[in-house]
Design a protein around this motif. Structure first.
Motif, PDB file in Angstrom:
ATOM      1  N   VAL A 179       2.076   2.399  -3.553  1.00 46.77           N
ATOM      2  CA  VAL A 179       1.188   3.026  -4.536  1.00 46.77           C
ATOM      3  C   VAL A 179       1.790   4.388  -4.884  1.00 46.77           C
ATOM      4  N   ASN A 211       0.838  -1.213   0.000  1.00 47.85           N
ATOM      5  CA  ASN A 211       0.000   0.000   0.000  1.00 47.85           C
ATOM      6  C   ASN A 211       0.866   1.254   0.000  1.00 47.85           C
ATOM      7  N   THR A 215      -3.806  -0.157  -9.645  1.00 48.77           N
ATOM      8  CA  THR A 215      -4.144  -1.329  -8.842  1.00 48.77           C
ATOM      9  C   THR A 215      -4.156  -0.964  -7.358  1.00 48.77           C
ATOM     10  N   VAL A 216      -4.896  -1.758  -6.589  1.00 44.48           N
ATOM     11  CA  VAL A 216      -5.051  -1.485  -5.154  1.00 44.48           C
ATOM     12  C   VAL A 216      -4.622  -2.729  -4.379  1.00 44.48           C
ATOM     13  N   GLU A 226       0.962   7.221  -5.919  1.00 38.50           N
ATOM     14  CA  GLU A 226       0.395   8.479  -5.408  1.00 38.50           C
ATOM     15  C   GLU A 226       0.533   8.609  -3.899  1.00 38.50           C
ATOM     16  N   LEU A 227       0.850   7.506  -3.219  1.00 35.14           N
ATOM     17  CA  LEU A 227       0.959   7.569  -1.761  1.00 35.14           C
ATOM     18  C   LEU A 227       2.405   7.580  -1.271  1.00 35.14           C
ATOM     19  N   HIS A 233      -4.174  -5.144  -1.374  1.00 35.14           N
ATOM     20  CA  HIS A 233      -4.823  -5.340  -0.071  1.00 35.14           C
ATOM     21  C   HIS A 233      -4.980  -6.828   0.182  1.00 35.14           C
TER      22      HIS A 233
END
Lengths: 346, 301
Positions: free
Chosen positions: B77, B74, B240-241, B79-80, B243
Motif C-alpha cells: 500500500v 499490505n 484499495t485494501v 502510504e505504508l 486482505h
C-alpha cells in the motif's frame, strides 16, 4: 574497648544507618510504575484546548471536536459542539483569542457538531461592509451581530424546512452561507482555507483544509473513538465513507518517516496523521468486505452479526452501549450494501 | 591483648567508613551511561519461520483474527511503504545498530535524557529522565511514542506510551495504539541487554516479552541513513485494501495441511499465551503433524 575504638564504632554505625536511610529513600522514589502509566484524559463536561500547529487549535470535550483558527481577521470555528456546551466552548475560545468570532463552518448537520450553532454564532459578528453608524447604506451592508454559519447545502436543508413545515432546528441555528459546488475557498487570517464537499457518513459532509497550516479538520469522517457513524437516511454508506477517507488520504502528505506532515483533526478523539487515517480506512474496508462476502453467501443480517465480522476491531472501536453501537455499525454497513448490491469491492 | 583487640575494632570501623566513602562517591541512584554505538547480536525471531506463524505470541481472539486477515500486499500500500518499524520491533528483528546519546544537565551534570537511534528504518526514541508529565491522550501518537525512564539499580527502565499501531512481526500480528511498552536496558560491561515487555489490552491476553542483546560497544560503528519516499508503482491500486477474508488466508502457516521441515503442527502457529512457554513443547509433540512439507522457497523472513 578503648574510647577511640568506641568512637570509631559509633561513627561507623551512624554512617551505616544514614546510608540505609538514604538507600530506602531512593528505593521509595524509584518504586516501579504500574504497567499502564496514568495519562491525562479530558474530564467529562470540560472543554480543553489542544494546540495543533500555528494558529490552529483543537477543542475537545464539547461533543464533536471543534477546530479553532485564530488570527488578525478574527476566529473561525469548524463545528460548534453540542448545544449544552456553548459557554464552555466560548470560554475555551477566549483563552486562544479575544478577536471576534467570524465564521462557524459545519462539517455536518449532526447535533454533536452543529448543536451549538445558534448560541455560539451570537457570540460573534460578521465582518461589516460599512460601520453600523453609517446611515447611507442599507442594513444588509452593516455588520451583523452574529457569526456567519457555513455548510454544504444539504446540511442546511436537513436543519431547516420549507415554508409551512416544522424545521428540525431553530432558525438561528441554520447556516446562512451555503455552498453546493465541490468546494468553497475562504482566505482568512492569511490562511488559504478550502471547504470541500466530501460525502461520507452523510451526503452533506464537508472537510476543511487549512492549506497554509497543513491541517485538515474532517468532522466525523474519522472517529478515533469508534466506528464511523454512518447515517443511511442522510445518504451515508460504508462506501461513501471509504471514498471520503480515500480523498483525505490523497490530500495528506506525511513528513519523513511516514508521520506528522499534514495533521488531521478527527470528529472525535485525538489528533492523527496520514498513517492512522490509512489504518482507519483499512478497518472500514475490511469490515465492509466481510459483510459483503457474507451477503453474497446468502447470510441474513442476524447471521452476519452472529459471525462478528468486526471482531478484530471491536475492542478498539466497538461498544455495546451509547448512541452508536457495534450492532448499529454493522446494520449500517449491511444496509448500505443492500442499497448498492452490485458495488465493486475496493 | 585487650589493646590488640581494640586496635582491630578500630581498624574494622575505619574500613567500614572507607567502604561507605567509596559508596557515597558514586551517586546513590546510580545513573548508568548507555552512551555509544551498539552492535546487535543477531537472533532468530520466535516461531517456525513459516510466513504467518504466530507461535509464541500471546494473541487474543481479536489479535489472531487481525493477523489472519493480513496479506503480503499490505506492505505494498503506497502510504505504508515508508512505514518504519517501531523501536521495539527493530530491537528484536535483526541487524539494527543502535546509538544512545545522553543529554546532560549542565548545572548538575546529571543525565536528563537519552536520545536513541536505530539504523533499522531510522527509528528514534527519546527517554526522558526528568519525570516530566506525559502528554494528554489527545495529542498525535508517533511510531516511537513518548518515553519516561528511571533507574532501578543499574537498569534503565523505559516506559513508552502514545504509540501508533504497528506490527509485532511482518506478517500480520499487530500491537495496538493502546499498548504500553516497557523496556529494561541493562549494561553488562561491553554488552547491552534490552528486555522488551509489551502490554496490549486490545490484541493480547498477556504481556509479550522479548530479550535482545547488543553485542559490543563499537565506536567505529556506522549508522546508515534510510531514505524512503512514497511508492507510486506498487501492485496495489490506490484506495484499495488488500486482505484475506476469514478462512481464506493463503499464508503457509495458516494452512492446516502444511508444515515446515520440523513438522510443526498447525495449532501452535495460531499463537496464544500457552505457546509462549517451554512446557508447550510437550503438548506440541502430541498434536498431529501436517503431511505437506513446504519447500525451501516458501520459507518466510
Amino acid at each position: 574497648m578503648s574510647g577511640t575504638s568506641r568512637y570509631w564504632s559509633v561513627v561507623a554505625l551512624a554512617t551505616c544507618a544514614l546510608l540505609m536511610f538514604i538507600a530506602e529513600s531512593v528505593h521509595t522514589q524509584n518504586a516501579p510504575w504500574a504497567w499502564a502509566p496514568p495519562i491525562h484524559t479530558i474530564a467529562r463536561g470540560k472543554v480543553e484546548v489542544v494546540p495543533v500547529r500555528g494558529n490552529v487549535h483543537m477543542l475537545v470535550g464539547a461533543g464533536g471536536n471543534i477546530t479553532i483558527h485564530a488570527g488578525n481577521d478574527g476566529v473561525i470555528a469548524v463545528d460548534a459542539g453540542a448545544a449544552d456546551m456553548t459557554e464552555q466552548v466560548w470560554a475555551a475560545i477566549q483563552t486562544i483569542s479575544r478577536r471576534p468570532l467570524r465564521y462557524i463552518i459545519n462539517t455536518s448537520d449532526r447535533e454533536d457538531y452543529s448543536g451549538g450553532n445558534e448560541a455560539l454564532a451570537l457570540k460573534g459578528s460578521t465582518i461589516p461592509f460599512r460601520p453600523a453608524e453609517d446611515a447611507r447604506v442599507s442594513d444588509g451592508m452593516r455588520g451583523i451581530q452574529k457569526a456567519s454559519i457555513i455548510s454544504y447545502l444539504t446540511a442546511f436543508e436537513r436543519m431547516s424546512a420549507p415554508t409551512g413545515k416544522v424545521a428540525p432546528r431553530a432558525e438561528g441555528a441554520w447556516p446562512d452561507n451555503t455552498y453546493s459546488t465541490p468546494q468553497k475557498k475562504l482566505p482568512f487570517n492569511e490562511e488559504s482555507i478550502v471547504i470541500m464537499h466530501v460525502p461520507s457518513t452523510t451526503d452533506g459532509h464537508s472537510i476543511v483544509y487549512f492549506r497554509t497550516s497543513d491541517v485538515i479538520s474532517v468532522g466525523d469522517l474519522v472517529d478515533m473513538t469508534g466506528y464511523p457513524r454512518i447515517d443511511i437516511q442522510a445518504g451515508g454508506t460504508a462506501d461513501t465513507v471509504l471514498e471520503g477517507l480515500n480523498r483525505l488520504i490523497e490530500l495528506t502528505v506525511p513528513n519523513r518517516k511516514s508521520e506528522a506532515g499534514t495533521l488531521v483533526i478527527p470528529g472525535r478523539g485525538r489528533l492523527v496523521d496520514q498513517p492512522e487515517v490509512v489504518y482507519y480506512q483499512q478497518m472500514v474496508a475490511i469490515v465492509r468486505d466481510r459483510v459483503k462476502d457474507m451477503i453474497g453467501r446468502g447470510m441474513t443480517l442476524e447471521q452476519i452479526k452472529a459471525a462478528r465480522p468486526s471482531r478484530d476491531y471491536d475492542l478498539r472501536y466497538g461498544t455495546n452501549t451509547g448512541p452508536w453501537t457495534t450492532s448499529m455499525f454493522i446494520d449500517a454497513v449491511y444496509a448500505g450494501l443492500a442499497k448498492n448490491p452490485g458495488g465493486e469491492l475496493r | 591483648m585487650k589493646q590488640k583487640r581494640s586496635t582491630g575494632v578500630t581498624a574494622f570501623a575505619r574500613g567500614v567508613l572507607v567502604l561507605v566513602g567509596v559508596t557515597l562517591a558514586s551517586p546513590v541512584s546510580a545513573q548508568v551511561d548507555l552512551a555509544g554505538l551498539w552492535r546487535p547480536l543477531a537472533r532468530n525471531q520466535d516461531g517456525s519461520g513459516m510466513d504467518g506463524d504466530l507461535a509464541g505470541l500471546p494473541l487474543n481472539e481479536a489479535g489472531r483474527q487481525r493477523a489472519l486477515s493480513w496479506v503480503p500486499e499490505n506492505f505494498e500500500v503506497a502510504e505504508l511503504v515508508c512505514r518504519p518499524h517501531s523501536f521495539d520491533y527493530s530491537i528484536e528483528a535483526g541487524p539494527s545498530q543502535l546509538r544512545w546519546v545522553p543529554e546532560v544537565e549542565d548545572s548538575t551534570q546529571r543525565i536528563v535524557a537519552f536520545h536513541g537511534r536505530l539504523s533499522m528504518r531510522e527509528q528514534e526514541s527519546d527517554i526522558w529522565l526528568d519525570n516530566r508529565p506525559r502528554p494528554s491522550d489527545q495529542v498525535r501518537y508517533s511510531w516511537s511514542g513518548f518515553s519516561l525512564g528511571e533507574f532501578e539499580g543499574n537498569t534503565l527502565v523505559q516506559t513508552t506510551t502514545h504509540l501508533k499501531e504497528n506490527y509485532l512481526r511482518r506478517w500480520g500480528p499487530m500491537r495496538s495504539d493502546r499498548a504500553t511498552v516497557r523496556t529494561r536496558w541493562k549494561r553488562i560491561g561491553n554488552y547491552l541487554r534490552a528486555t522488551v515487555i509489551i502490554y496490549d489490552p486490545i490484541y493480547m491476553d498477556a504481556p509479550y516479552l522479548r530479550t535482545s542483546l547488543f553485542w559490543v560497544n563499537d565506536p567505529n560503528l556506522v549508522l546508515p541513513p534510510y531514505p524512503c519516499e512514497e511508492a507510486t508503482g506498487t501492485v496495489v491500486e490506490p484506495g484499495t485494501v488488500p486482505h484475506s477474508l476469514p478462512g481464506k488466508s493463503f499464508l503457509p502457516a495458516h494452512d492446516p495441511n502444511m508444515t515446515d521441515a520440523f513438522g510443526t503442527p498447525y495449532e501452535p502457529r495460531l499463537g496464544g499465551v500457552e505457546t509462549m512457554y517451554p512446557e508447550y513443547i510437550a503438548k506440541m509433540k502430541t498434536l498431529p503433524r501436517p503431511k505437506t512439507v513446504m519447500g525451501e522457497g516458501d520459507r518466510g523472513q
